[in-house]
Design a protein around this motif. Structure first.
Motif, mmCIF file in Angstrom:
data_model
loop_
_atom_site.group_PDB
_atom_site.id
_atom_site.type_symbol
_atom_site.label_atom_id
_atom_site.label_comp_id
_atom_site.label_asym_id
_atom_site.label_seq_id
_atom_site.Cartn_x
_atom_site.Cartn_y
_atom_site.Cartn_z
ATOM 1 N N SER A 175 -6.143 0.812 2.765
ATOM 2 C CA SER A 175 -6.636 1.246 4.073
ATOM 3 C C SER A 175 -6.069 2.637 4.340
ATOM 4 C CB SER A 175 -6.126 0.288 5.155
ATOM 5 O OG SER A 175 -6.805 -0.934 5.054
ATOM 6 N N ASN A 192 -7.333 -7.941 11.308
ATOM 7 C CA ASN A 192 -7.960 -7.550 10.048
ATOM 8 C C ASN A 192 -9.456 -7.860 10.115
ATOM 9 O OD1 ASN A 192 -6.945 -6.391 7.441
ATOM 10 N ND2 ASN A 192 -5.150 -7.610 7.984
ATOM 11 N N GLU A 236 0.835 -1.208 0.000
ATOM 12 C CA GLU A 236 0.000 0.000 0.000
ATOM 13 C C GLU A 236 0.871 1.260 0.000
ATOM 14 O OE1 GLU A 236 -3.117 -0.446 2.969
ATOM 15 O OE2 GLU A 236 -4.194 -1.729 1.573
HETATM 16 O O1 EAX Z 1 -6.094 -2.484 2.998
HETATM 17 O O2 EAX Z 1 -2.558 -4.197 5.455
HETATM 18 C C1 EAX Z 1 -3.685 -4.505 5.927
HETATM 19 O O3 EAX Z 1 -3.850 -5.203 6.935
HETATM 20 C C2 EAX Z 1 -4.895 -3.957 5.191
HETATM 21 O O4 EAX Z 1 -6.084 -4.343 5.869
HETATM 22 C C3 EAX Z 1 -4.934 -4.475 3.761
HETATM 23 O O5 EAX Z 1 -3.748 -4.115 3.125
HETATM 24 C C4 EAX Z 1 -6.132 -3.881 2.995
#
Ligand code: EAX
Length: 328
Positions: free
Chosen positions: A94, A213, A76
């Motif tokens: 996220s 999560n 991300e």
């Molecule tokens: O956005 O890194 C995580 O635990 C997030 O929940 C996942 O990348 C989805």
């Protein structure tokens, strides 16, 4: 003679088709690559595929969406940087990793800041959420809308977590976010920040004991294969902003920008609906897949993380915390 006529006719026809072909596809085609970290069966992916179908229809094929799941285009953090560099056009993530780019986003990471999903959705869809998304412009990112990841619960391979003290000594993976790490630290756990793409292997090799999560990720990323206990703490709510590369977005014609917004709003309802459907049956499903599932009394957890609010008031504007915490 006859052969020559047929050849000349075929040549003229192919030229004509060629010319017609070129004039029909004169409209530029915009290809939007969307990257995310989750499994192809997760509503992140299904929601983006749905968006792709809607936008292709609405623009008569002028916008083509290619979705890359399972961290194919990076973590991300990589995806956020990719938007800034122009190596990817869109992502759904996220909010947690955004805290490093725009601190106000930290407010959504405060533990137990939302009492339920209805309030959470209303808040992120309000002008509070829109202002947050608009702040990203200074980082070269066009914040569009909030889809959903959901309320996060703890899984681990050592014990059922029924009260904060049970977290003592648990090596838990967190997202790369200071509030997430400090919240688990204050409850006695040992937080390790890690990109999502490395998480399954770390759990499998037991280099960490647990993670946290929403249920849909625990199921679609098969964490039930490497985690014994699921404890329904629902300690954080993760909104899932859909973001675009601002430099790319700003160059799009106004009608395409409008079509993107309309199609994303429709896909947001679809994506949240999928999560609602999944959440209605996932506790049974995960128990059937062998997880020991336990509910918790949230009050002791809420009490244990109160120092986080004191610690972060100031880093996050106090009035923003109040407005989000008391959102109705
Ligand atoms: O956005 O890194 C995580 O635990 C997030 O929940 C996942 O990348 C989805």
């Amino acid at each position: 003679m006859k052969k020559h006529c047929i050849f000349a006719l075929a040549l003229v026809l192919s030229l004509l088709v060629g010319v017609v072909g070129v004039s029909v596809a004169a409209e530029p085609v915009y290809t939007i690559r969307v990257g995310h970290t989750l499994a192809p069966t997760h509503p992140y992916n299904l929601g983006m595929l749905h968006f792709g179908e809607l936008i292709a229809k609405k623009t008569d094929g002028r916008v083509k969406v290619e979705v890359f799941h399972s961290s194919q285009l990076g973590s991300e953090r990589d995806l956020i940087e990719g938007l800034q560099l122009g190596s990817v056009e869109m992502t759904i993530i996220s909010t947690a990793p955004l805290a490093g780019f725009t601190p106000d986003f930290l407010v959504f990471d405060l533990p137990f800041v939302f009492a339920d999903v209805k309030t959470a959705r209303a808040c992120v869809d309000s002008e509070i959420g829109q202002k947050m998304l608009d702040q990203l412009a200074s980082q070269g990112i066009k914040g569009l809308f909030f889809f959903e990841n959901g309320f996060r619960s703890v899984t681990n391979s050592r014990r059922a977590i029924t009260k904060p003290e049970d977290l003592a000594g648990i090596k838990i993976r967190t997202m790369e976010n200071p509030i997430h790490m400090d919240s688990f630290r204050v409850m006695g756990a040992d937080p390790t920040p890690m990109a999502f793409g490395e998480l399954f292997t770390a759990l499998q090799q037991k280099t960490i004991d647990g993670q946290e999560n929403p249920l849909a990720i625990i199921d679609t990323s098969a964490f039930y294969e490497v985690q014994d206990y699921l404890s329904l703490t629902e300690h954080f709510y993760s909104p899932a902003p859909v973001l675009m590369a601002k430099a790319y977005y700003d160059k799009l014609p106004a009608d395409i920008q409008k079509a993107i917004s309309e199609c994303l709003i429709e896909s947001r309802a679809y994506q949240r609906g999928l999560l609602d459907e999944m959440n209605a049956s996932l506790l049974d499903t995960l128990a059937k897949r062998g997880m020991k599932v336990n509910k918790v009394d949230k009050e002791p957890f809420i009490k244990a993380v109160q120092p986080i609010y004191e610690q972060y008031t100031g880093k996050i504007p106090a009035d923003l915390i109040e407005r989000v915490k008391n959102f109705k």
